[in-house]
Design an enzyme around this catalytic site. Sequence first.
Site, PDB file in Angstrom:
ATOM      1  N   PHE A  80       0.858  -1.188   0.000  1.00 49.53           N
ATOM      2  CA  PHE A  80       0.000   0.000   0.000  1.00 49.53           C
ATOM      3  C   PHE A  80       0.889   1.232   0.000  1.00 49.53           C
ATOM      4  O   PHE A  80       1.631   1.475   0.953  1.00 49.53           O
ATOM      5  CB  PHE A  80      -0.958   0.058   1.192  1.00 49.53           C
ATOM      6  CG  PHE A  80      -1.851   1.269   1.095  1.00 49.53           C
ATOM      7  CD1 PHE A  80      -3.015   1.236   0.335  1.00 49.53           C
ATOM      8  CD2 PHE A  80      -1.501   2.459   1.710  1.00 49.53           C
ATOM      9  CE1 PHE A  80      -3.819   2.368   0.199  1.00 49.53           C
ATOM     10  CE2 PHE A  80      -2.306   3.597   1.577  1.00 49.53           C
ATOM     11  CZ  PHE A  80      -3.463   3.550   0.824  1.00 49.53           C
ATOM     12  N   ASP A 110       9.339   2.991   2.051  1.00 46.98           N
ATOM     13  CA  ASP A 110       8.127   3.736   2.390  1.00 46.98           C
ATOM     14  C   ASP A 110       7.879   3.541   3.883  1.00 46.98           C
ATOM     15  O   ASP A 110       7.314   2.537   4.310  1.00 46.98           O
ATOM     16  CB  ASP A 110       6.944   3.242   1.549  1.00 46.98           C
ATOM     17  CG  ASP A 110       5.648   4.009   1.875  1.00 46.98           C
ATOM     18  OD1 ASP A 110       5.614   4.724   2.904  1.00 46.98           O
ATOM     19  OD2 ASP A 110       4.673   3.874   1.109  1.00 46.98           O
ATOM     20  N   LYS A 123       2.365  10.855   7.326  1.00 51.72           N
ATOM     21  CA  LYS A 123       1.553  10.594   8.515  1.00 51.72           C
ATOM     22  C   LYS A 123       2.045  11.322   9.770  1.00 51.72           C
ATOM     23  O   LYS A 123       1.743  12.484   9.945  1.00 51.72           O
ATOM     24  CB  LYS A 123       1.405   9.083   8.714  1.00 51.72           C
ATOM     25  CG  LYS A 123       0.606   8.465   7.561  1.00 51.72           C
ATOM     26  CD  LYS A 123      -0.105   7.183   7.891  1.00 51.72           C
ATOM     27  CE  LYS A 123      -1.170   6.878   6.844  1.00 51.72           C
ATOM     28  NZ  LYS A 123      -0.797   5.875   5.868  1.00 51.72           N
TER      29      LYS A 123
END
Length: 401
Positions: free
Chosen positions: A141, A226, A255
Site C-alpha cells: 500500500f 516507504d 503521517k
Amino acid sequence: MVTSAELIASSDAHSAHNYHPLPVVVSTADGAWMTDVEGKRYLDMLAGYSALNFGHGHPRLVAAAKAQLDRVTLTSRAFHHERFAEFCAALGELCGKEMVLPMNTGAEAVETAVKTARKWGYRVKGVPDGRAKIVVAENNFHGRTTTIVSFSTDEEARADFGPYTPGFEIVPYGDLAALEAAVDEDTVAVLLEPVQGEAGVLVPPAGYLAGVRELTRSRNVLFVADEIQSGLGRTGATFACAHEDVVPDMYVLGKALGGGVVPVSAVVADRDVLGVYRPGEHGSTFGGNPLACAVGLEVVAMLRTGEYQERARELGEHLHRELGLLTGEGVVREVRGRGLWAGVDIDPAHGTGREISERLMERGVLVKDTHGSTLRIAPPLVISKEDLDWGLDQLRAVLAG
Ligand SMILES: *Cc1c(COP(=O)(O)O)cnc(C)c1O
C-alpha cells in the site's frame, strides 16, 4: 443538539462513499481519547493509521502550530521563509541524510520518490530513456494516485482506474530470490514498506531487509523505504529499517510527520539522489509551507530524545505479550507486528473484523479492520499502560462474548 445518527445520515447523503466509517461521530479528542457528539468517550487504538503517533492535541505540537499561525502560514516556494531551512536540516539529520524534499500527503511523497528514482536512473545510472523499472511488493500500500494504484495488487483499490502507468514489476513480499530475479540493468529502484501496514501489519522474514539492502547496493539500484506508516517511532525505533540495521537510499515519510495537525510528507535522501532536481522539474504549492515546517520541526525535536521510540518499544512488548495470550484459544489465529503496532487475525467463525470492531466500539474502543478478519491495533505512542490494558480488557471481553 444534532445527534450522531443525523450527522451520519447527512454524511451518507452528501459525501462520496469511498470510506465505510464506524458509526461514531467524533467531536473532540485529547491524548489517546476521543469524545463523540453525545459525550461518550472512546479509546483511540488506531491513531489515524499512525498519523497520530503523538496523540490528539499534543501540547507541544499545538503550541508550535499556534505560534506559527500568528506569524506566517503560507508563502509558496516562490519565496524563502524562516522555518524552511531549519525543518529540512533537522529532518535530514534525524534521517542521517543530506537533503529533504517536502510534500504534503503520503501519496505525493511516494510519487516524488518514483519520479526521483526515474530521474536518477536516467541521469546518474544511465538507463536508456523510457526504460526505467521499479520493483515493488505484492500486497503493497503506497497511496491512491493513478500511478500508485497501477502497481497495487488490491483489486478494490485498482479496478476501473486504468489505463495504468507502466514501469513497475511486482514480486512476492519477503522473497529475496524473487526480488533478485526481477532486478535487471533497467531497474532504478526497489520500493518497499519495511512492515506492510495495510496488508495486515506484515513483518518480513528476518534478514529480508538486510538482503534487499545488499542486493540493491551491489546492483546499483536505489532502495526506497516507504516508512510513511512504519516510521517515526511506531515500531520502537525511529525507522522500521533500523531493526535490521538497514539504511535505505531514500526514506519516504508522512503521517506522523504532521503531528496529527497538518499533512506533512517528505522524501529524504543524500545529494547524489535528490540532487538530480533543477528548478521547475517538480513541486507543490503547499509543500514545505511555514505551518507544516513549524509542526514538522517540533515532531523531529520530539523524536530526537528517543522517548517515544522507547515507549513504543516497552508498551509494544507488553501489547504483544498480552495479545500472545489470546492466541491458541480458537479465536485469535495469529498476531503479528513490531513495537506498538499489531495485526490480529480473528477466526472468521467469530465474526468479521468489521463486526468485532463494531462490538469494540460499543465498549468504547476504536480500532479498524483490514482484509476481512484482521484487526489493526496501533494506539498513540502516548497512551498510558493503564489505558492500553483497559483497551485489551475490552478486546478480551468481545472475543469471549
Ligand atoms: C498511508 C500510507 C500512504 C499514503 O499516505 P496518504 O497521506 O494517505 O496519501 C503511503 N504509504 C504507506 C505505507 C501508508 O501507510
